[in-house]
Design an enzyme around this catalytic site. Structure first.
Site, PDB file in Angstrom:
ATOM      1  N   ASP A 184       1.701  -3.163   1.594  1.00  0.00           N
ATOM      2  CA  ASP A 184       1.053  -2.149   1.448  1.00  0.00           C
ATOM      3  C   ASP A 184      -0.115  -2.502   0.326  1.00  0.00           C
ATOM      4  O   ASP A 184      -1.176  -1.962   0.355  1.00  0.00           O
ATOM      5  CB  ASP A 184       1.829  -0.965   0.657  1.00  0.00           C
ATOM      6  N   HIS A 193       9.064   6.105  -2.031  1.00  0.00           N
ATOM      7  CA  HIS A 193       7.863   5.014  -2.090  1.00  0.00           C
ATOM      8  C   HIS A 193       6.733   5.949  -2.785  1.00  0.00           C
ATOM      9  O   HIS A 193       6.249   6.952  -2.316  1.00  0.00           O
ATOM     10  CB  HIS A 193       7.350   4.862  -0.465  1.00  0.00           C
ATOM     11  N   HIS A 252       2.685   6.317  -4.671  1.00  0.00           N
ATOM     12  CA  HIS A 252       1.618   5.949  -5.064  1.00  0.00           C
ATOM     13  C   HIS A 252       1.143   6.323  -6.407  1.00  0.00           C
ATOM     14  O   HIS A 252       1.535   7.631  -6.431  1.00  0.00           O
ATOM     15  CB  HIS A 252       0.366   6.002  -3.969  1.00  0.00           C
ATOM     16  N   CYS A 265      -8.477   0.202  -4.195  1.00  0.00           N
ATOM     17  CA  CYS A 265      -9.722  -0.493  -4.576  1.00  0.00           C
ATOM     18  C   CYS A 265     -10.363  -0.276  -5.838  1.00  0.00           C
ATOM     19  O   CYS A 265     -10.372   1.143  -6.187  1.00  0.00           O
ATOM     20  CB  CYS A 265     -11.077  -0.126  -3.437  1.00  0.00           C
ATOM     21  N   ASN A 296       0.050   1.285  -5.071  1.00  0.00           N
ATOM     22  CA  ASN A 296       1.487   1.587  -5.214  1.00  0.00           C
ATOM     23  C   ASN A 296       1.641   1.705  -6.708  1.00  0.00           C
ATOM     24  O   ASN A 296       1.038   0.998  -7.537  1.00  0.00           O
ATOM     25  CB  ASN A 296       2.422   0.608  -4.661  1.00  0.00           C
TER      26      ASN A 296
HETATM   27 ZN    ZN Z   1       2.418   3.389   0.913  1.00  0.00          ZN
END
Ligand code: ZN
Length: 306
Positions: free
Chosen positions: A19, A210, A212, A243, A252
């Site tokens: 990822d 999961h 971010h 980025c 993440n």
């Molecule tokens: Zn992800």
């Protein structure tokens, strides 16, 4: 069933090599990706999303999955996960000897069509076949429900869709389900609610989360998941993934950040944190730009013995 407040140990699934690198402006060669994963193994991490079986031309950062898998050190107790979005990806994963496959279904119809080029119903249908193949091959299969907490195109996602996918996964024989906040949109209370609903719907499935950190709520969401009894968390070393030059960075949560927090809370994780911080600094240098996670910048507290 683990009740609230009882979590004593959390397992980190390191997703930086997949990822993280997939979404970084710097493309690393196979050798450097293997070196990164090897360092993570040396830190004591036992589950690593190492590769993604996607079209090399569409996702150049993930090119050479077979070459990465062939070069990785195989150690007792270390599980390399291959991400698959379709039948072809799963076939490649099976052929090159991953230890686990992770299949993805998006809760959002629009996101599923953009991410996987197929309607959600078709992606779910494929899951059932893949689950049979995985069972025959004795390959552990996990399912990530992407955009489980929100979609960039459709907005709010109905939890009923997530629960339906979860039930189908349980019926198919998937052993673990990951609720993914793909775009970093959710909040701790929503996490607690969806975790509780998912556990009630599929009590036999292991739950993973999961997150971010797109809107800086990632660590709070991870804390809420642990409070709700979740014992498996995805994170990426150095928080790579977004980025750093774009306003919509989408990395993440940082592995060293979440592990530092768990450490302070007295929750075991089995990872050598000073070594992980060194790895975060190493990957930052390899990528050639600042990374998002913070503990590697400030250092541990109290200072590690020297
Ligand atoms: Zn992800």
């Amino acid at each position: 069933m683990t009740m609230q407040g009882e979590v004593k140990e959390v397992q980190l699934v390191e997703v930086g090599p997949r990822d993280g690198l997939q979404n970084d402006p710097t493309i690393l060669d196979v050798e450097t990706r293997v070196a990164f994963i090897t360092r993570l193994v040396d830190c004591g991490i036992r589950r690593i999303e190492a590769v993604s079986f996607v079209n090399d031309k569409r996702v150049p950062a993930m090119a050479g999955a077979e070459a990465v898998m062939a070069a990785l050190p195989r150690r007792e107790g270390v599980s390399y996960i291959g991400l698959t979005l379709n039948q072809r990806g799963f076939d490649r994963a099976l052929a090159c000897g991953v230890d686990e496959a992770n299949y993805v279904v998006c809760a959002s119809e629009t996101f599923n069509q953009r991410n996987q080029g197929a309607p959600r119903a078709a992606t779910l249908e494929t899951m059932h076949g893949i689950a049979r193949q995985a069972a025959d091959a004795k390959l552990p299969l996990s399912l990530t429900v992407a955009t489980a907490f929100g979609c960039p195109f459709e907005g709010e996602v109905d939890p009923a869709i997530v629960l339906d996918i979860a039930r189908q996964a349980a019926d198919a024989g998937v052993r673990e389900i990951a609720l993914a906040d793909t775009i970093g949109a959710t909040d701790p209370y929503s996490v607690k609610r969806l975790v509780a609903m998912t556990r009630a719907a599929v009590p036999d499935l292991q739950l993973r989360c999961h997150f971010h950190n797109t809107r800086n709520t990632g660590l709070a969401n991870a804390y809420a998941a642990v409070e709700a009894g979740v014992t498996v968390l995805d994170a990426s070393c150095a928080g790579i993934g977004g980025c750093p030059f774009a306003p919509k960075a989408t990395g993440n949560i940082g592995s060293e950040d979440i592990l530092y927090m768990l450490d302070r809370m007295g929750i075991r994780h089995g990872v050598d944190l000073p070594a992980l911080i060194e790895t975060a600094k190493w990957i930052e240098a390899e990528l050639g730009h600042p990374t998002a996670a913070q503990v590697s910048k400030a250092g541990l507290f109290p200072k590690a013995a020297e």
